[in-house]
Design a protein around this motif. Structure first.
Motif, PDB file in Angstrom:
ATOM      1  N   UNK A  17       0.863  -1.182   0.000  1.00 39.45           N
ATOM      2  CA  UNK A  17       0.000   0.000   0.000  1.00 39.45           C
ATOM      3  C   UNK A  17       0.902   1.235   0.000  1.00 39.45           C
ATOM      4  N   UNK A  18       1.650   1.421  -1.081  1.00 37.76           N
ATOM      5  CA  UNK A  18       2.657   2.473  -1.146  1.00 37.76           C
ATOM      6  C   UNK A  18       2.086   3.855  -0.846  1.00 37.76           C
ATOM      7  N   UNK A  19       0.849   4.103  -1.287  1.00 34.03           N
ATOM      8  CA  UNK A  19       0.253   5.423  -1.052  1.00 34.03           C
ATOM      9  C   UNK A  19       0.042   5.692   0.433  1.00 34.03           C
ATOM     10  N   UNK A  20      -0.296   4.665   1.205  1.00 33.12           N
ATOM     11  CA  UNK A  20      -0.449   4.845   2.649  1.00 33.12           C
ATOM     12  C   UNK A  20       0.897   5.072   3.324  1.00 33.12           C
ATOM     13  N   UNK A  21       1.894   4.330   2.902  1.00 30.24           N
ATOM     14  CA  UNK A  21       3.227   4.523   3.458  1.00 30.24           C
ATOM     15  C   UNK A  21       3.707   5.944   3.188  1.00 30.24           C
ATOM     16  N   UNK A  22       3.545   6.401   1.959  1.00 29.83           N
ATOM     17  CA  UNK A  22       3.957   7.760   1.605  1.00 29.83           C
ATOM     18  C   UNK A  22       3.183   8.795   2.412  1.00 29.83           C
ATOM     19  N   UNK A  23       1.884   8.594   2.530  1.00 27.59           N
ATOM     20  CA  UNK A  23       1.051   9.538   3.265  1.00 27.59           C
ATOM     21  C   UNK A  23       1.518   9.680   4.712  1.00 27.59           C
ATOM     22  N   UNK A  25       4.392   8.725   6.103  1.00 32.65           N
ATOM     23  CA  UNK A  25       5.775   9.197   6.173  1.00 32.65           C
ATOM     24  C   UNK A  25       5.822  10.709   5.955  1.00 32.65           C
ATOM     25  N   UNK A  26       5.085  11.202   4.961  1.00 29.19           N
ATOM     26  CA  UNK A  26       5.028  12.650   4.725  1.00 29.19           C
ATOM     27  C   UNK A  26       4.422  13.380   5.914  1.00 29.19           C
ATOM     28  N   UNK A  27       3.385  12.821   6.492  1.00 25.40           N
ATOM     29  CA  UNK A  27       2.751  13.428   7.650  1.00 25.40           C
ATOM     30  C   UNK A  27       3.731  13.528   8.819  1.00 25.40           C
ATOM     31  N   UNK A  33       9.618  16.379  11.280  1.00 16.95           N
ATOM     32  CA  UNK A  33      10.868  16.160  10.554  1.00 16.95           C
ATOM     33  C   UNK A  33      12.034  17.019  11.002  1.00 16.95           C
ATOM     34  N   UNK A  34      11.775  18.156  11.619  1.00 16.88           N
ATOM     35  CA  UNK A  34      12.866  19.006  12.099  1.00 16.88           C
ATOM     36  C   UNK A  34      13.571  18.360  13.297  1.00 16.88           C
TER      37      UNK A  34
END
Length: 135
Positions: A17-23, A25-27, A33-34
């Motif tokens: 489910x690459x789209x969920x992983x990307x979502x 991870x981006x979130x 992320x800082x």
């Protein structure tokens, strides 16, 4: 140069489910992320998910309950109903590793929610999820 970011190892049940992983991870990166650098591993089979948690230092578990492949019945044979073995996975992870568990579910079911929250999930929500409470 700012302070070093802390490394966070996230294990997600989003394999395939690459789209969920990307979502997710981006979130995480957008909000945290800082301060943190996220490394994500995707595994959807319950037995492999638990084996990986045993081998690797995982800091955060993100489980999409309806993505966990049902080989958990072999691991938790006393839990015949789907919501109960999902709760067993959450309980096992919390008791053994004492790390945060985010549990998400793609269908509304009060019984599953009650069981998973009672098993110790740090956060439970239905998909699609509003990202703000997660981080």
């Amino acid at each position: 140069m700012g302070p070093a970011r802390r490394y966070v190892h996230v294990l997600m049940s989003t394999e395939g489910q690459e789209e969920l992983t990307k979502l997710f991870t981006l979130l995480f990166n957008k909000r945290l992320g800082a301060q943190y650098e996220f490394q994500v591993c995707e595994i959807s089979h319950a037995s492999k998910f638990l084996e990986y948690a045993e081998r690797e230092q995982v800091d955060l578990f993100l489980i999409i309950l309806n993505n966990i492949v049902a080989d958990a019945h072999d691991i938790f044979p006393a839990s015949s109903k789907r919501g109960f073995w999902m709760a067993e996975i959450v309980s096992y992870l919390k008791q053994k590793y004492h790390k945060p568990v985010i549990a998400l579910c793609g269908w509304p079911d009060d019984e599953i929610e009650t069981e998973v929250r009672g098993a110790g999930a740090d956060y439970f929500d239905l998909l699609p999820v509003d990202g703000d409470p997660l981080v």
